[in-house]
Enzyme design. Sequence first.
Site, PDB file in Angstrom:
ATOM      1  CD  GLU A   3     -11.259  -2.793  -7.367  1.00  0.00           C
ATOM      2  OE1 GLU A   3     -11.950  -3.656  -7.892  1.00  0.00           O
ATOM      3  OE2 GLU A   3     -10.585  -3.013  -6.337  1.00  0.00           O
ATOM      4  CG  ASN A  19      -6.961  -7.485  -4.864  1.00  0.00           C
ATOM      5  OD1 ASN A  19      -6.203  -7.702  -5.814  1.00  0.00           O
ATOM      6  ND2 ASN A  19      -6.775  -6.487  -4.025  1.00  0.00           N
ATOM      7  CB  SER A  31      -5.749  -5.373  -1.050  1.00  0.00           C
ATOM      8  OG  SER A  31      -4.587  -4.725  -1.364  1.00  0.00           O
ATOM      9  CG  HIS A  38      -7.874  -1.185  -4.249  1.00  0.00           C
ATOM     10  ND1 HIS A  38      -8.305  -2.334  -4.859  1.00  0.00           N
ATOM     11  CD2 HIS A  38      -6.618  -1.451  -3.812  1.00  0.00           C
ATOM     12  CE1 HIS A  38      -7.366  -3.241  -4.807  1.00  0.00           C
ATOM     13  NE2 HIS A  38      -6.326  -2.741  -4.178  1.00  0.00           N
TER      14      HIS A  38
HETATM   15  C1  LIG Z   1      -2.947  -6.400  -4.761  1.00  0.00           C
HETATM   16  C2  LIG Z   1      -3.906  -5.314  -5.081  1.00  0.00           C
HETATM   17  O1  LIG Z   1      -4.573  -4.813  -4.163  1.00  0.00           O
HETATM   18  C3  LIG Z   1      -4.207  -4.843  -6.442  1.00  0.00           C
HETATM   19  C4  LIG Z   1      -3.102  -4.894  -7.440  1.00  0.00           C
HETATM   20  O2  LIG Z   1      -2.401  -3.955  -7.619  1.00  0.00           O
HETATM   21  S1  LIG Z   1      -2.892  -6.336  -8.198  1.00  0.00           S
HETATM   22  C5  LIG Z   1      -1.510  -6.079  -9.257  1.00  0.00           C
HETATM   23  C6  LIG Z   1      -1.913  -5.376 -10.505  1.00  0.00           C
HETATM   24  N1  LIG Z   1      -0.761  -5.222 -11.337  1.00  0.00           N
HETATM   25  C7  LIG Z   1      -0.449  -6.101 -12.289  1.00  0.00           C
HETATM   26  O3  LIG Z   1      -1.158  -7.065 -12.527  1.00  0.00           O
HETATM   27  C8  LIG Z   1       0.834  -5.817 -12.998  1.00  0.00           C
HETATM   28  C9  LIG Z   1       1.136  -6.846 -14.048  1.00  0.00           C
HETATM   29  N2  LIG Z   1       2.365  -6.471 -14.732  1.00  0.00           N
HETATM   30  C10 LIG Z   1       2.379  -5.567 -15.747  1.00  0.00           C
HETATM   31  O4  LIG Z   1       1.348  -5.069 -16.177  1.00  0.00           O
HETATM   32  C11 LIG Z   1       3.730  -5.225 -16.329  1.00  0.00           C
HETATM   33  O5  LIG Z   1       4.628  -6.261 -16.038  1.00  0.00           O
HETATM   34  C12 LIG Z   1       4.262  -3.868 -15.776  1.00  0.00           C
HETATM   35  C13 LIG Z   1       3.336  -2.763 -16.247  1.00  0.00           C
HETATM   36  C14 LIG Z   1       4.378  -3.844 -14.269  1.00  0.00           C
HETATM   37  C15 LIG Z   1       5.669  -3.616 -16.289  1.00  0.00           C
HETATM   38  O6  LIG Z   1       5.660  -3.713 -17.682  1.00  0.00           O
HETATM   39  P1  LIG Z   1       6.878  -4.352 -18.516  1.00  0.00           P
HETATM   40  O7  LIG Z   1       6.866  -3.693 -19.801  1.00  0.00           O
HETATM   41  O8  LIG Z   1       6.825  -5.807 -18.442  1.00  0.00           O
HETATM   42  O9  LIG Z   1       8.088  -4.073 -17.593  1.00  0.00           O
HETATM   43  P2  LIG Z   1       9.375  -3.234 -17.751  1.00  0.00           P
HETATM   44  O10 LIG Z   1       9.863  -3.281 -19.145  1.00  0.00           O
HETATM   45  O11 LIG Z   1      10.270  -3.642 -16.664  1.00  0.00           O
HETATM   46  O12 LIG Z   1       8.843  -1.804 -17.387  1.00  0.00           O
HETATM   47  C16 LIG Z   1       8.342  -0.978 -18.319  1.00  0.00           C
HETATM   48  C17 LIG Z   1       8.381   0.343 -17.689  1.00  0.00           C
HETATM   49  O13 LIG Z   1       7.509   0.309 -16.558  1.00  0.00           O
HETATM   50  C18 LIG Z   1       8.012   1.196 -15.560  1.00  0.00           C
HETATM   51  N3  LIG Z   1       7.982   0.515 -14.293  1.00  0.00           N
HETATM   52  C19 LIG Z   1       8.198  -0.790 -14.062  1.00  0.00           C
HETATM   53  N4  LIG Z   1       7.999  -1.026 -12.777  1.00  0.00           N
HETATM   54  C20 LIG Z   1       7.660   0.130 -12.197  1.00  0.00           C
HETATM   55  C21 LIG Z   1       7.348   0.502 -10.881  1.00  0.00           C
HETATM   56  N5  LIG Z   1       7.321  -0.383  -9.885  1.00  0.00           N
HETATM   57  N6  LIG Z   1       7.039   1.782 -10.617  1.00  0.00           N
HETATM   58  C22 LIG Z   1       7.075   2.677 -11.593  1.00  0.00           C
HETATM   59  N7  LIG Z   1       7.361   2.390 -12.858  1.00  0.00           N
HETATM   60  C23 LIG Z   1       7.660   1.116 -13.136  1.00  0.00           C
HETATM   61  C24 LIG Z   1       9.344   1.630 -15.979  1.00  0.00           C
HETATM   62  O14 LIG Z   1       9.249   2.955 -16.467  1.00  0.00           O
HETATM   63  C25 LIG Z   1       9.730   0.708 -17.078  1.00  0.00           C
HETATM   64  O15 LIG Z   1      10.534   1.406 -17.956  1.00  0.00           O
HETATM   65  P3  LIG Z   1      12.072   0.919 -18.142  1.00  0.00           P
HETATM   66  O16 LIG Z   1      11.994  -0.157 -19.175  1.00  0.00           O
HETATM   67  O17 LIG Z   1      12.764   2.119 -18.579  1.00  0.00           O
HETATM   68  O18 LIG Z   1      12.596   0.439 -16.839  1.00  0.00           O
HETATM   69  N1  LIG Z   2       1.161  -4.394  -2.949  1.00  0.00           N
HETATM   70  C1  LIG Z   2       0.154  -4.235  -3.795  1.00  0.00           C
HETATM   71  O1  LIG Z   2       0.211  -4.715  -4.939  1.00  0.00           O
HETATM   72  C2  LIG Z   2      -1.036  -3.463  -3.375  1.00  0.00           C
HETATM   73  C3  LIG Z   2      -1.274  -3.173  -2.050  1.00  0.00           C
HETATM   74  N2  LIG Z   2      -2.387  -2.486  -1.691  1.00  0.00           N
HETATM   75  C4  LIG Z   2      -2.650  -2.169  -0.298  1.00  0.00           C
HETATM   76  O2  LIG Z   2      -1.886  -1.019   0.050  1.00  0.00           O
HETATM   77  C5  LIG Z   2      -1.463  -1.103   1.419  1.00  0.00           C
HETATM   78  C6  LIG Z   2       0.051  -1.013   1.463  1.00  0.00           C
HETATM   79  O3  LIG Z   2       0.631  -2.060   0.687  1.00  0.00           O
HETATM   80  P1  LIG Z   2       2.141  -1.971   0.211  1.00  0.00           P
HETATM   81  O4  LIG Z   2       2.497  -0.572  -0.106  1.00  0.00           O
HETATM   82  O5  LIG Z   2       2.316  -3.025  -0.802  1.00  0.00           O
HETATM   83  O6  LIG Z   2       2.901  -2.413   1.542  1.00  0.00           O
HETATM   84  P2  LIG Z   2       4.400  -2.131   1.983  1.00  0.00           P
HETATM   85  O7  LIG Z   2       4.751  -3.208   2.951  1.00  0.00           O
HETATM   86  O8  LIG Z   2       5.259  -1.891   0.784  1.00  0.00           O
HETATM   87  O9  LIG Z   2       4.284  -0.725   2.731  1.00  0.00           O
HETATM   88  C7  LIG Z   2       3.566  -0.510   3.903  1.00  0.00           C
HETATM   89  C8  LIG Z   2       4.225   0.652   4.591  1.00  0.00           C
HETATM   90  O10 LIG Z   2       3.424   1.077   5.688  1.00  0.00           O
HETATM   91  C9  LIG Z   2       4.302   1.262   6.792  1.00  0.00           C
HETATM   92  N3  LIG Z   2       3.576   1.219   8.045  1.00  0.00           N
HETATM   93  C10 LIG Z   2       3.329   0.161   8.866  1.00  0.00           C
HETATM   94  N4  LIG Z   2       2.643   0.576   9.945  1.00  0.00           N
HETATM   95  C11 LIG Z   2       2.466   1.915   9.802  1.00  0.00           C
HETATM   96  C12 LIG Z   2       1.877   2.918  10.601  1.00  0.00           C
HETATM   97  N5  LIG Z   2       1.323   2.619  11.776  1.00  0.00           N
HETATM   98  N6  LIG Z   2       1.888   4.188  10.164  1.00  0.00           N
HETATM   99  C13 LIG Z   2       2.422   4.505   8.980  1.00  0.00           C
HETATM  100  N7  LIG Z   2       3.026   3.595   8.191  1.00  0.00           N
HETATM  101  C14 LIG Z   2       3.040   2.325   8.588  1.00  0.00           C
HETATM  102  C15 LIG Z   2       5.320   0.170   6.630  1.00  0.00           C
HETATM  103  O11 LIG Z   2       6.456   0.374   7.443  1.00  0.00           O
HETATM  104  P3  LIG Z   2       7.219  -0.930   8.070  1.00  0.00           P
HETATM  105  O12 LIG Z   2       7.601  -1.796   6.915  1.00  0.00           O
HETATM  106  O13 LIG Z   2       8.349  -0.318   8.793  1.00  0.00           O
HETATM  107  O14 LIG Z   2       6.209  -1.625   8.951  1.00  0.00           O
HETATM  108  C16 LIG Z   2       5.603   0.296   5.151  1.00  0.00           C
HETATM  109  O15 LIG Z   2       6.508   1.344   4.870  1.00  0.00           O
HETATM  110  C17 LIG Z   2      -2.052  -2.412   1.969  1.00  0.00           C
HETATM  111  O16 LIG Z   2      -3.288  -2.132   2.565  1.00  0.00           O
HETATM  112  C18 LIG Z   2      -2.232  -3.244   0.698  1.00  0.00           C
HETATM  113  O17 LIG Z   2      -3.232  -4.223   0.831  1.00  0.00           O
HETATM  114  C19 LIG Z   2      -3.301  -2.017  -2.619  1.00  0.00           C
HETATM  115  C20 LIG Z   2      -3.088  -2.236  -3.950  1.00  0.00           C
HETATM  116  C21 LIG Z   2      -1.956  -3.022  -4.433  1.00  0.00           C
END
Ligand SMILES: CC(=O)CC(=O)SCCNC(=O)CCNC(=O)[C@H](O)C(C)(C)COP(=O)(O)OP(=O)(O)OC[C@H]1O[C@@H](n2cnc3c(N)ncnc32)[C@H](O)[C@@H]1OP(=O)(O)O
Ligand SMILES: NC(=O)C1=CN([C@@H]2O[C@H](COP(=O)(O)OP(=O)(O)OC[C@H]3O[C@@H](n4cnc5c(N)ncnc54)[C@H](OP(=O)(O)O)[C@@H]3O)[C@@H](O)[C@H]2O)C=CC1
Length: 292
Positions: free
Chosen positions: A153, A191, A120, A141
Amino acid sequence: MAQINKLGVIGAGQMGNGIAHVAALAGLDVVLNDVTSDRLKSGMATINGNLTRQVAKKVISEEARSQALGRISITESLDGLADCDLVIETAIEKEDIKRKIFHDLCAVLKPEAIIASNTSSISITRLAACTDRPERFIGIHFMNPVPLMELVELIRGIATDDATFEAAKEFVGRLGKQVAVSEDFPAFIVNRVLLPMINEAIYTLYEGVGNVEAIDAAMKLGAHHPMGPLELADFIGLDTCLSIMQVLHEGLADSKYRPCPLLVKYVEAGWLGRKTQRGFYDYRGPKPVPTR
Ligand SMILES: CC(=O)CC(=O)SCCNC(=O)CCNC(=O)[C@H](O)C(C)(C)COP(=O)(O)OP(=O)(O)OC[C@H]1O[C@@H](n2cnc3c(N)ncnc32)[C@H](O)[C@@H]1OP(=O)(O)O
Ligand SMILES: NC(=O)C1=CN([C@@H]2O[C@H](COP(=O)(O)OP(=O)(O)OC[C@H]3O[C@@H](n4cnc5c(N)ncnc54)[C@H](OP(=O)(O)O)[C@@H]3O)[C@@H](O)[C@H]2O)C=CC1
């Protein structure tokens, strides 16, 4: 340009299982790796649950679900990824863990294969430099939840060659996702914008401007965000949010990225959000209850 037919995914957490899910649905053979068989079992159970939900919603057919599941195999050893064309690392957001994975992976992976990180925030150039193939290393990403979010990304490290970039772009297109190209700077585009907003929401809570419910309702109803910032932080994982803020703070050396002490406290408590059932909300009951 080499076609990617076999994908390796390291880490069976929420991102790893989401990537395996969409790649298998797109017809690729997928090998999913994690450190324990329990993790792999729960990753496969999540994939099955999400595919089943897509069948129920008529997004995919039952045949597509069972074919996708049949394309995913699991392995506890990196040796199981040796003949993959592309390996995407999705382990936790800790640079030392990712470096160790890449070191061990390079020892077994075929030399022409591409390596990617789903990081991320961490520098792709720096991660690439600890591999034997910086020119065939790239940031891919995905956004969470992977099956629903349209964007991926792509981040080139300083040495990433054109063939690797084009192969990654073609791969993302095959999964039905859109590409945004980001330069390799801390936390890339999404991010860089999103996490300071989430961190500010946590400061808003920390300083008592509003409680959890008020802050989330304000941003959902007042800015039309699909989730409130604290709900979203719990969804992303508070450990991941903190790691991203630390990379921004250290990488850009600007105090505006200082992680909120309350975020640090939640992570130190092991309250990491949905994945541990407690964060800004408590998910252990029938519906989420704010913890502040
Ligand atoms: C941190 C990083 O590195 C980068 C990032 O990813 S940052 C995070 C980016 N993501 C966001 O910002 C997500 C923001 N949230 C949303 O857009 C919406 O809440 C959402 C798309 C997640 C869900 O939409 P929603 O309509 O509010 O939710 P909800 O009605 O529960 O779900 C709609 C459908 O999505 C699906 N769904 C929800 N969560 C899911 C998941 N985790 N995995 C797969 N499908 C999922 C389901 O099919 C669900 O259908 P059901 O109603 O039958 O359960
Ligand atoms: N969460 C998010 O919204 C997003 C996350 N990311 C990025 O994706 C990556 C994963 O995030 P996310 O899936 O949320 O994290 P989770 O904590 O859900 O999953 C990480 C997984 O990796 C496992 N793990 C740890 N060490 C090792 C290893 N040495 N070899 C193989 N597997 C390992 C963990 O096991 P254990 O728990 O047993 O340590 C766990 O199952 C991070 O780099 C995060 O920044 C990118 C986009 C969105």
